[in-house]
Design a protein around this motif. Sequence first.
Motif, PDB file in Angstrom:
ATOM      1  N   GLY A 108      28.151  12.954  30.992  1.00  0.00           N
ATOM      2  CA  GLY A 108      28.512  13.921  29.866  1.00  0.00           C
ATOM      3  C   GLY A 108      29.940  13.379  29.332  1.00  0.00           C
ATOM      4  O   GLY A 108      30.835  12.773  29.982  1.00  0.00           O
ATOM      5  N   SER A 109      30.237  13.697  28.011  1.00  0.00           N
ATOM      6  CA  SER A 109      31.507  13.230  27.461  1.00  0.00           C
ATOM      7  C   SER A 109      32.562  14.112  28.216  1.00  0.00           C
ATOM      8  O   SER A 109      33.790  13.589  28.463  1.00  0.00           O
ATOM      9  CB  SER A 109      31.701  13.155  26.243  1.00  0.00           C
ATOM     10  N   GLU A 110      32.007  15.322  28.910  1.00  0.00           N
ATOM     11  CA  GLU A 110      33.208  16.232  29.386  1.00  0.00           C
ATOM     12  C   GLU A 110      33.869  15.393  30.658  1.00  0.00           C
ATOM     13  O   GLU A 110      34.930  15.616  31.031  1.00  0.00           O
ATOM     14  CB  GLU A 110      32.776  17.513  29.772  1.00  0.00           C
ATOM     15  N   LEU A 140      36.315  13.027  29.100  1.00  0.00           N
ATOM     16  CA  LEU A 140      37.584  13.562  28.499  1.00  0.00           C
ATOM     17  C   LEU A 140      38.325  14.082  29.606  1.00  0.00           C
ATOM     18  O   LEU A 140      39.496  13.967  29.866  1.00  0.00           O
ATOM     19  CB  LEU A 140      37.216  14.953  28.109  1.00  0.00           C
ATOM     20  N   PHE A 193      38.958  22.400  21.176  1.00  0.00           N
ATOM     21  CA  PHE A 193      37.672  22.681  21.848  1.00  0.00           C
ATOM     22  C   PHE A 193      38.166  23.209  23.342  1.00  0.00           C
ATOM     23  O   PHE A 193      39.311  22.616  23.837  1.00  0.00           O
ATOM     24  CB  PHE A 193      37.045  21.314  22.222  1.00  0.00           C
ATOM     25  N   ALA A 229      38.834  17.272  18.776  1.00  0.00           N
ATOM     26  CA  ALA A 229      37.683  17.169  18.470  1.00  0.00           C
ATOM     27  C   ALA A 229      37.453  16.950  17.120  1.00  0.00           C
ATOM     28  O   ALA A 229      37.827  17.936  16.247  1.00  0.00           O
ATOM     29  CB  ALA A 229      36.862  18.364  19.020  1.00  0.00           C
ATOM     30  N   ASN A 261      34.822  21.893  17.909  1.00  0.00           N
ATOM     31  CA  ASN A 261      33.960  22.937  18.187  1.00  0.00           C
ATOM     32  C   ASN A 261      34.972  24.170  18.626  1.00  0.00           C
ATOM     33  O   ASN A 261      35.793  23.711  19.535  1.00  0.00           O
ATOM     34  CB  ASN A 261      33.117  22.608  19.563  1.00  0.00           C
ATOM     35  N   ASP A 300      37.468  13.221  20.253  1.00  0.00           N
ATOM     36  CA  ASP A 300      36.001  13.740  20.873  1.00  0.00           C
ATOM     37  C   ASP A 300      35.344  14.005  19.636  1.00  0.00           C
ATOM     38  O   ASP A 300      35.092  14.603  18.825  1.00  0.00           O
ATOM     39  CB  ASP A 300      36.279  14.876  21.676  1.00  0.00           C
ATOM     40  N   ALA A 350      31.561  14.386  19.697  1.00  0.00           N
ATOM     41  CA  ALA A 350      30.568  14.774  20.189  1.00  0.00           C
ATOM     42  C   ALA A 350      29.441  15.279  18.877  1.00  0.00           C
ATOM     43  O   ALA A 350      28.376  14.891  19.235  1.00  0.00           O
ATOM     44  CB  ALA A 350      30.711  16.103  21.153  1.00  0.00           C
ATOM     45  N   TYR A 351      29.875  15.668  17.774  1.00  0.00           N
ATOM     46  CA  TYR A 351      28.810  16.027  16.640  1.00  0.00           C
ATOM     47  C   TYR A 351      29.101  15.057  15.446  1.00  0.00           C
ATOM     48  O   TYR A 351      28.471  15.438  14.531  1.00  0.00           O
ATOM     49  CB  TYR A 351      29.556  17.326  16.302  1.00  0.00           C
ATOM     50  N   THR A 392      28.501  11.495  22.731  1.00  0.00           N
ATOM     51  CA  THR A 392      27.663  12.273  23.762  1.00  0.00           C
ATOM     52  C   THR A 392      26.341  12.118  23.414  1.00  0.00           C
ATOM     53  O   THR A 392      26.017  11.918  21.985  1.00  0.00           O
ATOM     54  CB  THR A 392      28.024  13.697  23.959  1.00  0.00           C
ATOM     55  N   SER A 430      24.273  14.576  24.151  1.00  0.00           N
ATOM     56  CA  SER A 430      23.953  15.956  24.396  1.00  0.00           C
ATOM     57  C   SER A 430      23.652  16.547  23.115  1.00  0.00           C
ATOM     58  O   SER A 430      23.004  17.601  23.224  1.00  0.00           O
ATOM     59  CB  SER A 430      25.099  16.666  25.073  1.00  0.00           C
ATOM     60  N   LYS A 431      24.102  16.078  22.026  1.00  0.00           N
ATOM     61  CA  LYS A 431      23.759  16.889  20.903  1.00  0.00           C
ATOM     62  C   LYS A 431      22.825  16.465  19.955  1.00  0.00           C
ATOM     63  O   LYS A 431      21.791  16.705  20.294  1.00  0.00           O
ATOM     64  CB  LYS A 431      25.136  16.952  20.060  1.00  0.00           C
ATOM     65  N   ARG A 433      22.983  14.797  30.895  1.00  0.00           N
ATOM     66  CA  ARG A 433      24.564  14.517  30.870  1.00  0.00           C
ATOM     67  C   ARG A 433      25.163  13.080  30.774  1.00  0.00           C
ATOM     68  O   ARG A 433      25.270  12.415  31.657  1.00  0.00           O
ATOM     69  CB  ARG A 433      25.094  15.027  32.383  1.00  0.00           C
TER      70      ARG A 433
HETATM   71  C1  LIG Z   1      33.492  19.137  21.134  1.00  0.00           C
HETATM   72  C2  LIG Z   1      32.870  18.969  22.096  1.00  0.00           C
HETATM   73  N1  LIG Z   1      33.281  17.978  22.996  1.00  0.00           N
HETATM   74  C3  LIG Z   1      32.688  17.481  24.099  1.00  0.00           C
HETATM   75  C4  LIG Z   1      31.549  18.324  24.589  1.00  0.00           C
HETATM   76  C5  LIG Z   1      30.998  17.972  25.967  1.00  0.00           C
HETATM   77  O1  LIG Z   1      29.650  17.432  25.813  1.00  0.00           O
HETATM   78  P1  LIG Z   1      28.797  16.856  26.912  1.00  0.00           P
HETATM   79  O2  LIG Z   1      29.771  17.063  28.077  1.00  0.00           O
HETATM   80  O3  LIG Z   1      27.777  17.471  27.103  1.00  0.00           O
HETATM   81  O4  LIG Z   1      28.795  15.268  26.579  1.00  0.00           O
HETATM   82  C6  LIG Z   1      30.959  19.484  24.029  1.00  0.00           C
HETATM   83  C7  LIG Z   1      29.960  20.325  24.385  1.00  0.00           C
HETATM   84  O5  LIG Z   1      29.579  21.412  23.734  1.00  0.00           O
HETATM   85  C8  LIG Z   1      31.705  19.699  22.676  1.00  0.00           C
HETATM   86  O6  LIG Z   1      31.528  20.870  21.753  1.00  0.00           O
END
Ligand SMILES: Cc1ncc(COP(=O)(O)O)c(C=O)c1O
Length: 358
Positions: free
Chosen positions: A86-88, A91, A112, A155, A159, A186, A188-189, A218, A220-221, A229
């Motif tokens: 996952g990108s978390e 980060l 975020f 971000a 988010n 970041d 992600a979106y 990511t 994930s979205k 992940r």
């Molecule tokens: C802004 C942002 N960055 C990163 C993530 C983490 O995403 P993931 O770990 O699933 O790649 C999220 C997840 O909701 C997010 O909203």
Amino acid sequence: MRSAPFPYILAADGTAAVKATPPPGGQFIDLSLNESSYGASPRAIAAATARCADPARYPDPASTDLREALGRVHDLDPARIVCGNGSEDLLDIIGRIYARPGDEILFTEHGFAQFRLIATRLGATPVTAAEHHLTAQVEALLAAVTERTKILYLANPNNPTGTYLPTPELRRLHAGLPQSVLLVIDAAYAEYVGASDYDSGLTLARDNSAKNIVVTHTFSKAYGLAAFRVGWAYAPAGAIGAMNLVRAIGNLNAIAQAAALAALDDPGFVARTCEHTAGERTRLTAALTSLGIAVPNGRTNFLLAGFPDAGAAHRHLARDGIVTRPVADHGLPTYLRLTIGLPAENDAVIASLRSFMV
Ligand SMILES: Cc1ncc(COP(=O)(O)O)c(C=O)c1O
């Protein structure tokens, strides 16, 4: 003396990461986590299923095939890509490499939630810069930089606000930062934005002279692979070496690698996901606005809905089997965040809120 965790680790608030559970025997619509309502590419699912047939073999710890494919798709040097759980994961790793107790980590007022968590867990000081109309402000961010600032997490889009800094603003932000501050974008979106003034940051980061930019992405979205992940970062050569030293060797499992690789081979699926999401976002925004609910202009797979009493709206939706995310912990006590669902799910949201607003 007894052994004990560092007090600043115990001070970290991890309560944000809660997965809703269905009521006993009941059905519910979970719009609380910004997951994709449109699922994943059948090619990704087939590849993941096929890899399940050989569980005894370790994954490639360097995620080589996936990094090379990402390099081809995004015109990037694969040697400057690192993959994560996952990108978390990425980060977090970046925080651990660049900041320690006493340092400052900067992000925006409604940034975020993970950014604050990263800073707290490191014993670093979280510093926030004011937003304007729920959007990051370059001047405020630059004014908040001190000689102790090590990382600026942005971000883009953010988010839970859903807003983004257009490319010229991102460039201005980077140009105004001292080289000693790492700018972590970041994205992600990113896939959802679809605006000509938006770039995920990769254009800036591709420039070899930019030694202080990391961009995270990511699967994930928009790719709909949150369960597996898969995240990736594009970073300067100096940072990549350190990230590879710090990450767990097998941080991206083999099923996840196979799924992400196959998903990259199906760009049409992601394009359709983003198109449907944008259409439903427009429809949901119009419907909620006509009910007198404030909906700030976001460009992601979720939106914010403002209420005089967001807690009451949250409870009302929950009674109708719809789970949304209160965002008071992001400094937004009058809003709920909700994922853009499938058309029937969005209809259920509109119907529930219509009865709430009477
Ligand atoms: C802004 C942002 N960055 C990163 C993530 C983490 O995403 P993931 O770990 O699933 O790649 C999220 C997840 O909701 C997010 O909203």
